[in-house]
Each structure stands twice: as structure tokens, then as C-alpha cells.
Design a protein around this motif. Sequence first.
Motif, short mmCIF file in Angstrom:
data_model
loop_
_atom_site.label_atom_id
_atom_site.label_comp_id
_atom_site.label_asym_id
_atom_site.label_seq_id
_atom_site.Cartn_x
_atom_site.Cartn_y
_atom_site.Cartn_z
N ASP A 153 40.41 33.10 31.39
CA ASP A 153 40.24 33.90 30.18
C ASP A 153 38.77 34.02 29.81
N TYR A 172 48.68 36.45 38.59
CA TYR A 172 47.31 36.63 39.06
C TYR A 172 47.03 35.83 40.34
N ASN A 179 39.73 39.84 40.07
CA ASN A 179 39.14 39.09 38.95
C ASN A 179 40.02 37.91 38.54
N PHE A 180 40.73 37.34 39.52
CA PHE A 180 41.73 36.32 39.20
C PHE A 180 41.15 35.11 38.49
N ASN A 200 44.57 39.42 42.19
CA ASN A 200 43.67 40.30 41.45
C ASN A 200 42.24 39.87 41.79
N THR A 257 35.23 35.80 29.20
CA THR A 257 34.78 37.09 28.70
C THR A 257 33.77 37.66 29.67
N PHE A 269 50.64 32.22 34.84
CA PHE A 269 50.20 33.37 35.62
C PHE A 269 50.17 33.07 37.13
N ARG A 328 38.49 34.93 36.52
CA ARG A 328 38.17 35.29 35.13
C ARG A 328 39.45 35.42 34.30
N LEU A 329 40.49 35.99 34.89
CA LEU A 329 41.75 36.15 34.17
C LEU A 329 42.43 34.81 33.92
N LEU A 330 42.40 33.94 34.91
CA LEU A 330 43.04 32.62 34.76
C LEU A 330 42.27 31.71 33.82
N HIS A 338 47.25 28.87 30.81
CA HIS A 338 47.36 30.02 31.72
C HIS A 338 48.13 29.74 33.02
N TYR A 396 55.24 39.66 31.93
CA TYR A 396 53.82 39.37 32.16
C TYR A 396 53.59 39.34 33.67
#
Length: 296
Positions: free
Chosen positions: A293, A232, A286-287, A284, A295, A189, A289-291, A186, A229
Amino acid sequence: MELLVIRNRKITDKDLKFIQAVVHKHWDKSRTQISKILTQISKILCTKWNWVQPSGRLKDMACRELLLTLHRKGMLDYPPPRYTPPNKKKVVKNINVDTSPVNCKINKLESVQVKMVRHTELEPLYDSLVEQYHYLRYVQIVGNHLKYMAFTGDIPVACIGWGSAAWAVNSREQFVGWTKAVKNKHLHFVANNTRYLVLPWVTVKCLASKIMALNIKRISSDWLKVYNYPLYMLETFVEQDRFKGTCYKASNWIHVGETKGTSKKGHKHLKHGKIKDVYLYPLNKNFKRLLRDDTI
């Protein structure tokens, strides 16, 4: 049998034989256009392995590094070149601009705008100003990158460059909660603020942080348009002995630690002693959690 791992790509004995066959098949008889030959070979290998970036582009530079590493280790035979052309640095042409002092309160300036200038007629001006006035001068950014310029009216006042994130930063990894495997997946990003130049004749209090804030608002959407893409998080490294990081602090960047004062040269880490503060800016809420990945 697995021989080694290069750029997260496992190289087996079967892979090595295939690579060697491709090299010998496509190496030009005259052997004068080495760069073009390596580009052709790396595209063949990337296509064969489906080795692509998140944007869908082939990992051409990573593959060329893989080929070079195998060659250095004595595991890949390159036909010797008859002629090696000199490695020419990109020549940046100096462009003269009005250097009249800009010194006033920020509310007295004309409207400040930040423009993305990569692949535009303004890109040579960006390159020229960075080459002339940034203490690190101009260096071609490798990999995905964007260039911006800030203007007040028609007057250029700053240049900002963004590139791919640094490969390994302990304080960043700890802040995000990255394992090595997840980081490798990741890292794209995250973008690195590689250059920030407020032109030396511009002395307007709070202008640097205002320009940074304007750039931050648009960079993820610009990155999405160019590379397919989003971003984040942003990162930057501020040399402690030279700067205080004032504009980053004023723009709400988060100081997460400092570097060890080393740099990577090829496959070696060399100590230069220049400690840098590490700043991060989430794009973001929620950075993490996004970085990672994660759930929900």
C-alpha cells in the motif's frame, strides 16, 4: 484493560464480559447443536465489532478460533454439551474416469482449456480425482478458495486448487518488503496453490506449465467475481524431497527461499523436517507497491 490479542483482535476485559454474556444467552438448552450455536454467536460478535473480510463477509472462522482460544485459556465458560457428535470428514465419492494413457507431443493434443469448477457440476469430479490420485489426497480448503480443472477436448488432465495464503513465511515477507502489520492487512491479496495434480496417466511434456500459465491468466478476475477483490500475487510450496518444481520454474515463478520444516498445530509449531521451496508469482507489475500500500 487489554487482556490479550487473538487474530489481531484486541480483547479487553469489557469485551470478555460481553462475549460471556452472548455465549450464555444463546447457548441452546439442549446443547446438542454446538456448531450451529458457535456460528450464531460468532456472527453476533462479528456484527457487533464490524469484524469483516475485505469482501464484506463476516470473519466467522476467525471469531470461532477466538472463542476456542479464550475457552482453552480458561477465560470463557462454555456450558458443557450433553452430547458431542463425531467429527465427520467430508465423504468424497469416487467417480470413475477413462484412464487410457495420454502420451503425445503437446502440439498433438486437442485444445487445452482450464475451467473454474467450484460450485459447478464438475466440482465432485475434482474432489474425487484429488482424493484418488494426489499424494496428499482431498482436504476441504478452509477460507476463500477456487478449484479448476484442465481438459483437452472432453478429457480431464489436471486439477488445480487455490486457497488463502500461508500466515507467516519469512522469505515471502522479505521479498515483498512486508512488516507484520502491513502483511496482516494485505495478506488476502495473495492466494496459495494448495493442490496441483496432473493425472498419472497423462505424460505430455510441457503440459503442466501450459496449464499453470492458462490458470494464472484468469485467476485474479475469477477471484474478483467470487470474492469482490483481486489477487496481486500467488504462492506455492514445493516439497524438496519429492518434487523439483519444474513446472513452476517453466511458468516463471520466482524461487525466494525455503521453509523451516515446521507446521502449526493449534498454537504450537511442530517440526516435521519436510523442507519446502517457496515460489511466488506476481500478477501485477506493481505488486509490491500494492501489497505494501505504498504511495506513488
